[in-house]
Design an enzyme around this catalytic site. Structure first.
Site, PDB file in Angstrom:
ATOM      1  N   SER A 103     -11.621  12.187  38.566  1.00  0.00           N
ATOM      2  CA  SER A 103     -10.632  11.889  39.606  1.00  0.00           C
ATOM      3  C   SER A 103     -11.263  11.198  40.816  1.00  0.00           C
ATOM      4  O   SER A 103     -12.405  11.465  41.178  1.00  0.00           O
ATOM      5  CB  SER A 103      -9.984  13.199  40.069  1.00  0.00           C
ATOM      6  OG  SER A 103      -9.206  12.992  41.236  1.00  0.00           O
TER       7      SER A 103
ATOM      8  N   TYR B 166      -7.037   6.055  42.579  1.00  0.00           N
ATOM      9  CA  TYR B 166      -5.881   5.955  43.462  1.00  0.00           C
ATOM     10  C   TYR B 166      -6.158   4.748  44.334  1.00  0.00           C
ATOM     11  O   TYR B 166      -7.284   4.574  44.819  1.00  0.00           O
ATOM     12  CB  TYR B 166      -5.776   7.172  44.377  1.00  0.00           C
ATOM     13  CG  TYR B 166      -5.144   8.406  43.772  1.00  0.00           C
ATOM     14  CD1 TYR B 166      -3.902   8.349  43.157  1.00  0.00           C
ATOM     15  CD2 TYR B 166      -5.774   9.640  43.850  1.00  0.00           C
ATOM     16  CE1 TYR B 166      -3.314   9.488  42.621  1.00  0.00           C
ATOM     17  CE2 TYR B 166      -5.195  10.787  43.322  1.00  0.00           C
ATOM     18  CZ  TYR B 166      -3.959  10.706  42.705  1.00  0.00           C
ATOM     19  OH  TYR B 166      -3.374  11.829  42.193  1.00  0.00           O
TER      20      TYR B 166
ATOM     21  N   THR C  72      -3.581   5.567  38.740  1.00  0.00           N
ATOM     22  CA  THR C  72      -2.436   6.477  38.795  1.00  0.00           C
ATOM     23  C   THR C  72      -1.328   5.832  39.610  1.00  0.00           C
ATOM     24  O   THR C  72      -1.511   5.496  40.783  1.00  0.00           O
ATOM     25  CB  THR C  72      -2.861   7.847  39.372  1.00  0.00           C
ATOM     26  OG1 THR C  72      -3.857   8.388  38.505  1.00  0.00           O
ATOM     27  CG2 THR C  72      -1.690   8.801  39.461  1.00  0.00           C
TER      28      THR C  72
ATOM     29  N   LYS D  87      -1.515   5.206  34.629  1.00  0.00           N
ATOM     30  CA  LYS D  87      -1.102   6.596  34.368  1.00  0.00           C
ATOM     31  C   LYS D  87       0.130   6.957  35.185  1.00  0.00           C
ATOM     32  O   LYS D  87       0.214   6.615  36.370  1.00  0.00           O
ATOM     33  CB  LYS D  87      -2.264   7.530  34.728  1.00  0.00           C
ATOM     34  CG  LYS D  87      -1.953   9.017  34.675  1.00  0.00           C
ATOM     35  CD  LYS D  87      -3.221   9.835  34.809  1.00  0.00           C
ATOM     36  CE  LYS D  87      -2.954  11.317  34.780  1.00  0.00           C
ATOM     37  NZ  LYS D  87      -2.492  11.846  36.067  1.00  0.00           N
TER      38      LYS D  87
ATOM     39  N   HIS E 123       2.440  13.661  35.696  1.00  0.00           N
ATOM     40  CA  HIS E 123       1.465  14.288  36.578  1.00  0.00           C
ATOM     41  C   HIS E 123       1.499  15.811  36.427  1.00  0.00           C
ATOM     42  O   HIS E 123       1.313  16.558  37.383  1.00  0.00           O
ATOM     43  CB  HIS E 123       1.768  13.888  38.035  1.00  0.00           C
ATOM     44  CG  HIS E 123       0.554  13.674  38.903  1.00  0.00           C
ATOM     45  ND1 HIS E 123       0.195  12.440  39.389  1.00  0.00           N
ATOM     46  CD2 HIS E 123      -0.368  14.532  39.395  1.00  0.00           C
ATOM     47  CE1 HIS E 123      -0.894  12.567  40.153  1.00  0.00           C
ATOM     48  NE2 HIS E 123      -1.259  13.829  40.161  1.00  0.00           N
TER      49      HIS E 123
HETATM   50  C1  FNR Z   1      -3.779  16.838  38.645  1.00  0.00           C
HETATM   51  N1  FNR Z   1      -3.472  15.551  38.191  1.00  0.00           N
HETATM   52  C2  FNR Z   1      -4.086  14.467  38.776  1.00  0.00           C
HETATM   53  N2  FNR Z   1      -3.838  13.209  38.301  1.00  0.00           N
HETATM   54  C3  FNR Z   1      -4.474  12.139  38.836  1.00  0.00           C
HETATM   55  O1  FNR Z   1      -4.245  11.029  38.381  1.00  0.00           O
HETATM   56  N3  FNR Z   1      -5.370  12.294  39.854  1.00  0.00           N
HETATM   57  C4  FNR Z   1      -5.670  13.509  40.382  1.00  0.00           C
HETATM   58  O2  FNR Z   1      -6.494  13.631  41.283  1.00  0.00           O
HETATM   59  C5  FNR Z   1      -4.985  14.640  39.856  1.00  0.00           C
HETATM   60  N4  FNR Z   1      -5.204  15.884  40.364  1.00  0.00           N
HETATM   61  C6  FNR Z   1      -4.648  16.990  39.753  1.00  0.00           C
HETATM   62  C7  FNR Z   1      -4.975  18.259  40.216  1.00  0.00           C
HETATM   63  C8  FNR Z   1      -4.479  19.376  39.566  1.00  0.00           C
HETATM   64  C9  FNR Z   1      -4.845  20.746  40.056  1.00  0.00           C
HETATM   65  C10 FNR Z   1      -3.623  19.231  38.437  1.00  0.00           C
HETATM   66  C11 FNR Z   1      -3.096  20.416  37.683  1.00  0.00           C
HETATM   67  C12 FNR Z   1      -3.284  17.976  38.004  1.00  0.00           C
HETATM   68  C13 FNR Z   1      -2.579  15.372  37.017  1.00  0.00           C
HETATM   69  C14 FNR Z   1      -3.364  15.434  35.708  1.00  0.00           C
HETATM   70  O3  FNR Z   1      -4.183  14.295  35.553  1.00  0.00           O
HETATM   71  C15 FNR Z   1      -2.446  15.485  34.478  1.00  0.00           C
HETATM   72  O4  FNR Z   1      -1.505  14.442  34.542  1.00  0.00           O
HETATM   73  C16 FNR Z   1      -1.714  16.803  34.298  1.00  0.00           C
HETATM   74  O5  FNR Z   1      -2.446  17.887  34.811  1.00  0.00           O
HETATM   75  C17 FNR Z   1      -1.443  17.034  32.819  1.00  0.00           C
HETATM   76  O6  FNR Z   1      -0.660  18.124  32.643  1.00  0.00           O
HETATM   77  P1  FNR Z   1      -1.211  19.580  32.190  1.00  0.00           P
HETATM   78  O7  FNR Z   1      -2.076  19.430  30.960  1.00  0.00           O
HETATM   79  O8  FNR Z   1      -1.937  20.151  33.352  1.00  0.00           O
HETATM   80  O9  FNR Z   1       0.067  20.301  31.904  1.00  0.00           O
END
Ligand code: FNR
Length: 340
Positions: A104, A126, A152, A213, A237
């Site tokens: 990330s 980002y 993203t 994404k 997300h």
């Molecule tokens: C995320 N996600 C996320 N996505 C992204 O593009 N950049 C980020 O910094 C983050 N940060 C983030 C933090 C936390 C705590 C969570 C739970 C999720 C989204 C992540 O990439 C992904 O899309 C989802 O978490 C997928 O779903 P599941 O497997 O958690 O249900």
């Protein structure tokens, strides 16, 4: 209790409550968070009988990189909230499992340090309010060995989460791990004017393939590819952005149809078992990304926990493939999905 629920409870027991809530929660009333899990369950499989499945091979390639299974690690912020070794432990666990880490932009560890201990990895970008900062991060990631960028696209503003009651404290050193020199932190917030044109910008300044994404519509997926993306990640997300958005399993077929093979399609959100992995592949995904389960593994057992979560998912995927009559990932095709 499902194996996932057991793991989640173990993580809840070891994490401070505000951290668990930040990780587990979704935006709004958590409708989309709940819909993600339900939508995978609604996909029924049509198993084949009398196939030789004495050997099942779950390995595949993602953008040309070989991985042991079509299960990658989703980009998530601030792993040091889960474990003192943070992203270093995640990278180690991911690479020992033969998987691929998407790091990330909000990594709480320096990009270059993670790259040193990581197997193949991609960098999640980002576009930040200060574009020169974005450029710097993306070029550092490329120089450190990232094999692709994941832009993203669903976060013009951060979704409001009710479970977040303002008690989560992110240590300054974690937030600034890759932003040492920044004095005005608002410049590091996500920009809200990111458009399809930024795909080409990121591609040019990094020299890397770009995946977008957060795509949930066929027309958007087509525009991404026309603008130079190598593929998309179908995602809401993890139910943390627009609440009420379509579940990822529901959106996946539309995106796959729209692209007609013009890009690789990935999916995440609520993937919790080998069943879900096989469902995603049968609906046309190249691979899935998993989010929260990896954080629970990290919180409970560090690198070993991350490896365990991934290898258990791989083994479960192999088992489900065998019972469905598919010996290779290529044999997990659309005819495995039952339509009423
Ligand atoms: C995320 N996600 C996320 N996505 C992204 O593009 N950049 C980020 O910094 C983050 N940060 C983030 C933090 C936390 C705590 C969570 C739970 C999720 C989204 C992540 O990439 C992904 O899309 C989802 O978490 C997928 O779903 P599941 O497997 O958690 O249900």
């Amino acid at each position: 209790m499902t194996p996932y629920a057991v793991l989640e409870e173990r993580a809840r027991a070891v994490l401070p409550e505000p951290v668990f809530d930040y990780y587990a929660g979704g935006s709004g009333d958590e409708e989309t968070l709940a819909a993600n899990a339900r939508a995978w369950s609604a996909v029924r499989l049509r198993p084949r009988v009398l196939r030789d499945v004495s050997r099942v091979d779950t390995s595949t390639t993602v953008l040309g990189t070989r991985v042991s299974a079509p299960v990658l690690v989703a980009p998530m912020a601030f792993h040091r909230l889960a474990h003192p070794s943070g992203e270093l432990a995640t990278a180690e666990g991911t690479s020992t499992a033969g998987s691929l880490l998407v790091l990330s932009t909000r990594s709480s560890t320096r990009i270059e340090s993670v790259a040193k201990v990581s197997g193949p990895w991609w960098f999640q970008a980002y576009v930040l309010q200060d574009r020169s900062l974005t450029k710097d991060l993306v070029q550092r990631a490329a120089a450190a060995g990232a094999r692709a960028l994941v832009l993203t696209g669903d976060t013009p503003y951060v979704g409001r989460k009710r479970r977040d009651r303002g008690s989560l404290a992110i240590p300054d050193e974690d937030f600034r791990a890759n932003l040492e020199r920044l004095t005005d932190l608002t410049l590091a917030e996500q920009a809200s004017n990111v458009t399809f044109d930024d795909i080409g910008w990121l591609r040019e300044l990094s020299g890397l393939p770009v995946l977008v994404k957060g795509v949930l519509r066929g027309d958007d997926a087509s525009r991404c590819v026309q603008a130079g993306a190598t593929g998309v990640v179908v995602s809401n997300h993890g139910g943390r952005q627009l609440d009420g958005a379509v579940a990822s399993a529901e959106a996946l077929p539309e995106v796959v149809n729209a692209l007609e093979g013009r890009g690789e399609v990935f999916v995440d959100g609520g993937v919790r078992s080998g069943r879900d992995v096989v469902r995603a592949l049968a609906l046309g995904a190249r691979a899935v990304l998993v989010g929260r389960p990896v954080l629970w593994g990290l919180a409970t057992e560090g690198a070993a926990g991350v490896r365990r979560v991934l290898t258990e998912l791989q083994e479960d995927t192999a088992h489900v493939m065998a019972l469905a009559g598919a010996a290779t990932v290529a044999e997990v095709s659309a005819d495995l999905v039952w339509t009423p």
